[in-house]
Write an enzyme that holds these catalytic residues in place. Structure first.
Site, short mmCIF file in Angstrom:
data_model
loop_
_atom_site.label_atom_id
_atom_site.label_comp_id
_atom_site.label_asym_id
_atom_site.label_seq_id
_atom_site.Cartn_x
_atom_site.Cartn_y
_atom_site.Cartn_z
N GLU A 63 0.85 -1.18 0.00
CA GLU A 63 0.00 0.00 0.00
C GLU A 63 0.89 1.24 0.00
O GLU A 63 1.96 1.24 0.63
CB GLU A 63 -0.90 0.02 1.23
CG GLU A 63 -1.79 -1.21 1.38
CD GLU A 63 -2.43 -1.29 2.75
OE1 GLU A 63 -3.06 -0.30 3.17
OE2 GLU A 63 -2.29 -2.34 3.41
N LYS A 71 2.28 4.77 1.09
CA LYS A 71 2.38 5.45 2.39
C LYS A 71 2.08 6.93 2.17
O LYS A 71 2.91 7.67 1.65
CB LYS A 71 3.78 5.26 2.96
CG LYS A 71 3.94 5.76 4.38
CD LYS A 71 5.31 5.39 4.93
CE LYS A 71 5.46 5.84 6.37
NZ LYS A 71 5.39 7.30 6.52
N ASP A 100 1.44 10.79 3.09
CA ASP A 100 2.09 11.69 4.04
C ASP A 100 1.07 12.68 4.58
O ASP A 100 0.80 13.73 3.98
CB ASP A 100 3.24 12.43 3.34
CG ASP A 100 4.23 12.99 4.35
OD1 ASP A 100 4.13 12.63 5.53
OD2 ASP A 100 5.09 13.78 3.95
N TYR A 136 -6.85 2.76 6.13
CA TYR A 136 -6.11 1.57 5.69
C TYR A 136 -5.94 0.48 6.73
O TYR A 136 -5.31 -0.54 6.47
CB TYR A 136 -4.72 1.97 5.19
CG TYR A 136 -3.95 2.88 6.12
CD1 TYR A 136 -3.46 2.43 7.34
CD2 TYR A 136 -3.74 4.21 5.78
CE1 TYR A 136 -2.78 3.26 8.19
CE2 TYR A 136 -3.05 5.06 6.63
CZ TYR A 136 -2.57 4.58 7.83
OH TYR A 136 -1.89 5.42 8.68
N LYS A 142 10.90 3.47 2.28
CA LYS A 142 10.88 4.91 2.03
C LYS A 142 11.52 5.21 0.68
O LYS A 142 12.62 4.73 0.38
CB LYS A 142 11.64 5.65 3.14
CG LYS A 142 11.10 5.40 4.53
CD LYS A 142 9.64 5.76 4.69
CE LYS A 142 9.39 7.24 4.73
NZ LYS A 142 9.71 7.88 5.99
N CYS A 186 34.10 18.64 27.16
CA CYS A 186 32.66 18.87 27.16
C CYS A 186 32.36 20.34 26.91
O CYS A 186 32.95 21.21 27.58
CB CYS A 186 32.06 18.43 28.50
SG CYS A 186 30.30 18.82 28.66
N CYS A 197 30.71 21.72 30.51
CA CYS A 197 31.41 21.77 31.79
C CYS A 197 32.93 21.67 31.65
O CYS A 197 33.65 21.67 32.65
CB CYS A 197 30.90 20.67 32.72
SG CYS A 197 31.28 18.99 32.14
N CYS A 247 30.79 12.69 28.09
CA CYS A 247 31.26 13.51 29.20
C CYS A 247 31.04 12.70 30.47
O CYS A 247 29.89 12.37 30.80
CB CYS A 247 30.48 14.83 29.25
SG CYS A 247 30.81 15.76 30.77
N CYS A 295 27.35 18.13 35.21
CA CYS A 295 27.16 18.67 33.86
C CYS A 295 25.66 18.96 33.68
O CYS A 295 24.84 18.04 33.66
CB CYS A 295 27.65 17.66 32.82
SG CYS A 295 27.60 18.26 31.12
#
Length: 664
Positions: A110, A112, A114, A221, A308, A402, A405, A420, A426
């Site tokens: 089927e 797809k 959007d 569907y 896709k 990091c 921090c 980190c 942090c």
């Protein structure tokens, strides 16, 4: 003919015309004639309100105002779909299916569409409720708005089940989208960006009369419910059409993946001739019995997958690489881009994943890069146009400290991500862990959102999630945009979270690799946080589907004094740290150490209930028969090859009644 009979006759005539026009795309009268009939009906109903009927065609015009959309829990969860992007992905999926299913497997293909996902409940043939997908567990009640969509039947035709849900997409056809934008531009307003977002936004308009003015359509569907007496996905599509739903005709059965790929290849090019946006093909196992056997992962059905279509790509310049810190301390490099239009949205940033990906593609600041949306959702960089690279360009040197921090980053040999290690000092990690703790699938604390968590941390009111339970109304009132009522709601929400069951508390703790499903398995096996804390790596790995990585993560978590102190505080505050007495009463160890395979159709209990009974009594449910299988529980229509394999391996085959007799 009485007035009531006259009203009912016009209603039925308009329903037939509406079905012919909006569902069958085959109008039987002109718009002028339809409008004249509708006005005649409106006049009669106005004079005779005693004959009101909520399914009357006059209720399509809207007018109901919805100030707040009520949150509704889905009776049947709305799952996401796993994505595939190649023939190899589909072949791998087919291989997994054949390990669990005997004999040939038939598929449905089927398109797809959007749009905005919707679940509509029908009771006795009448539209009862329409709910957005939300997070899959619960969504917003948009019934008043969905009733204005003319391709959604208010009253069904023919013979239909007493109750069921039907799922689909609310879409805005290209023609309607163009006309809508032409009208907006003529009025000096900004045009909408794309049909999908416009359809989704329209569903949340407060005035249903405004929704009625927009040419939305609903493409259905999937049927969901009990005792629907339907055997296959194709049959469900045909039944839905018979009942009056607009079900896309572009659906095809396939006997193998080669036929699936033929369908994909055709529509990859011909989809541009369709009146709606499409972004792929959904492939499902056609047999509903096979679907039930295959079941679900924590996120998606095993019996369906989305292929896709190739994502749209654009070129733009990468201005700067920055770094984000997640709740686990994981560092994610981010490409800050020259803004560019991609698949209907403006893209300014894209994930670079990790240091290996940057090195592999040799991505540098100042490069012109090609960007696409992975699964058409998350933008990602797929290549660099080295022909446009500046002469003074230098290779990217990955961050060593990091960004929040300044702690030196660490990276384990077995992992791609840098981390980190300053998990208690942090700020993004602290905020992220608390945000995870309060999230909907975890503690679900009403009145407390992610932004408020950040305000609480930055104000020094909390430094970990156990601190939440010491907050008072006086503490939170000074926060930005916090009024008396919202402060009360927040504190009441925290208090109510003390009743959240143990398995969700365990998930909320944020132990690395312990997601919803793993938390549930650990909670059911160990029964309490005390027993879990004492478990060794070997004892943890003895639990179904718990591997070395998860086991080591759990033991590492409880090896830290700070984590044990936080858990102890939560327990002191009354947070649930063991499974409930009621749930414990329903659990035994009579099947401990026994592995079961379930196959066929059952009548006294459903397949899922049977699997739950096995797990609640200490047994393990396996998907395929092996020498380690202790029993096969066989219902009607058990696959012949499974039966043959069980006999070859001399695995005892139990009937439904045989199994139930094993339980206390």
């Amino acid at each position: 003919m009485t007035i009531q009979e006259q009203i009912e006759a016009i209603r039925e005539e308009l329903r037939q015309h509406n079905y012919a026009y909006y569902v069958m795309d085959n109008p039987t009268i002109s718009d002028f004639e339809f409008d004249a009939k509708l006005k005649q009906l409106q006049a009669l109903e106005s004079k005779h309100p005693e004959f009101f009927n909520p399914t009357s065609p006059t209720n399509r015009v809207g007018g109901e105002i919805t100030k707040n959309f009520e949150t509704v829990v889905h009776e049947h969860r709305m799952y996401s779909l796993d994505n595939s992007y190649s023939k190899e992905d589909l072949l791998d999926w087919e291989t997994r299916l054949k390990k669990a299913i005997d004999g040939p497997i038939e598929y449905t293909c089927e398109l797809k569409y959007d749009g905005a996902s919707i679940s509509i409940t029908y009771l006795n043939g009448k539209l009862h409720k329409a709910v957005t997908r939300g997070d899959g567990f619960q969504g917003d009640d948009v019934t008043a708005n969905v009733k204005t969509i003319k391709s959604v039947p208010l009253q069904l035709r023919g013979n239909y089940p007493e109750k069921f849900d039907i799922r689909g997409e609310i879409v805005l056809p290209f023609d309607g989208f163009i006309k809508l934008n032409e009208a907006r531009v003529a009025q000096g307003e900004e045009p909408y960006r794309n049909p999908r977002n416009t359809a989704s936004g329209t569903l949340k308009l407060q005035d249903s009369a405004e929704v009625a003015k927009r040419p939305l359509e609903c493409l259905l569907y999937n049927l969901t419910g009990q005792n629907l007496n339907i055997q296959t996905q194709m049959e469900s599509l045909n039944k839905a059409r018979e009942w009056g739903f607009k079900v896309p005709e572009i659906a095809k059965k396939a006997s193998n993946i080669a036929q699936v790929l033929d369908f994909i290849a055709y529509w990859d090019t011909h989809r541009h001739q369709l009146p709606y946006e499409t972004d792929g093909v959904v492939i499902k196992v056609n047999s509903l019995q096979h679907q039930e056997e295959l079941g679900y992962t924590a996120k998606a059905p095993r019996w369906a997958i989305a292929y896709k279509f190739k994502a749209e790509q654009v070129a733009t310049r990468l201005n700067k690489i920055t770094y984000q810190v997640g709740r686990t301390g994981a560092i994610t490099p981010v490409a800050n881009l020259q803004p560019v239009e991609l698949a209907g949205t403006t893209v300014k940033r894209a994930s670079l994943h990790n240091a290996d990906q940057i090195e592999k593609l040799d991505i540098r600041e100042g490069d012109v890069v090609f960007v696409e949306k992975g699964g058409e959702i998350i933008p990602k960089i797929i290549a660099v146009d080295v022909t446009q690279r500046p002469q003074n360009s230098k290779p990217t040197v990955y961050a060593t400290h990091c960004p929040e921090c300044q702690t030196p980053l660490v990276r384990k040999e077995s992992e791609a991500q840098h981390y980190c290690p300053n998990d208690t000092g942090c700020n993004p990690q602290i905020i992220g862990r608390i945000q995870h703790f309060i999230s909907r699938k975890a503690m679900d604390i009403e009145g407390l959102g992610g932004e408020t968590v950040a305000l609480l941390v930055n104000a020094g009111l909390i430094s970990n999630y156990s601190d939440l339970y010491e907050l008072t109304i006086a503490d939170v009132l000074p926060l930005e945009r916090m009024a008396q009522k919202s402060a009360e709601n927040l504190i009441n929400g925290i208090e109510a979270s003390k009743h959240i069951p143990f398995e969700r508390v365990l998930f909320a703790l944020g132990i690395r690799y312990v997601g919803e499903t793993v938390a549930k398995k650990l909670a059911n096996h160990f029964k309490s946080i005390t027993a879990l804390k004492k478990a060794s790596v070997e004892e943890l790995m003895a639990v179904d589907e718990i591997g070395n990585r998860i086991a080591e993560s759990v033991t590492s978590f409880f090896a830290e004094d700070i984590n044990n102190n936080i858990v102890e505080r939560l327990s002191t505050f009354g947070v649930q740290m063991e499974i409930s007495a009621e749930k414990r009463a329903n659990q035994t160890n009579v099947l401990a150490g026994q592995s079961f395979v379930v196959s066929g159709v059952f009548y006294k209990v459903t397949r899922n209930e049977l699997k739950t009974l096995i797990e609640n009594n200490g047994g393990k449910v396996a998907s395929s028969i092996s020498s380690k299988t202790n029993f096969v529980v066989a219902g009607d229509k058990m696959g012949p090859s499974k039966k043959e394999k069980a006999q070859q391996l001399q695995v005892p085959i139990l009937t439904e009644d045989d199994f139930l007799k094993m339980l206390p």
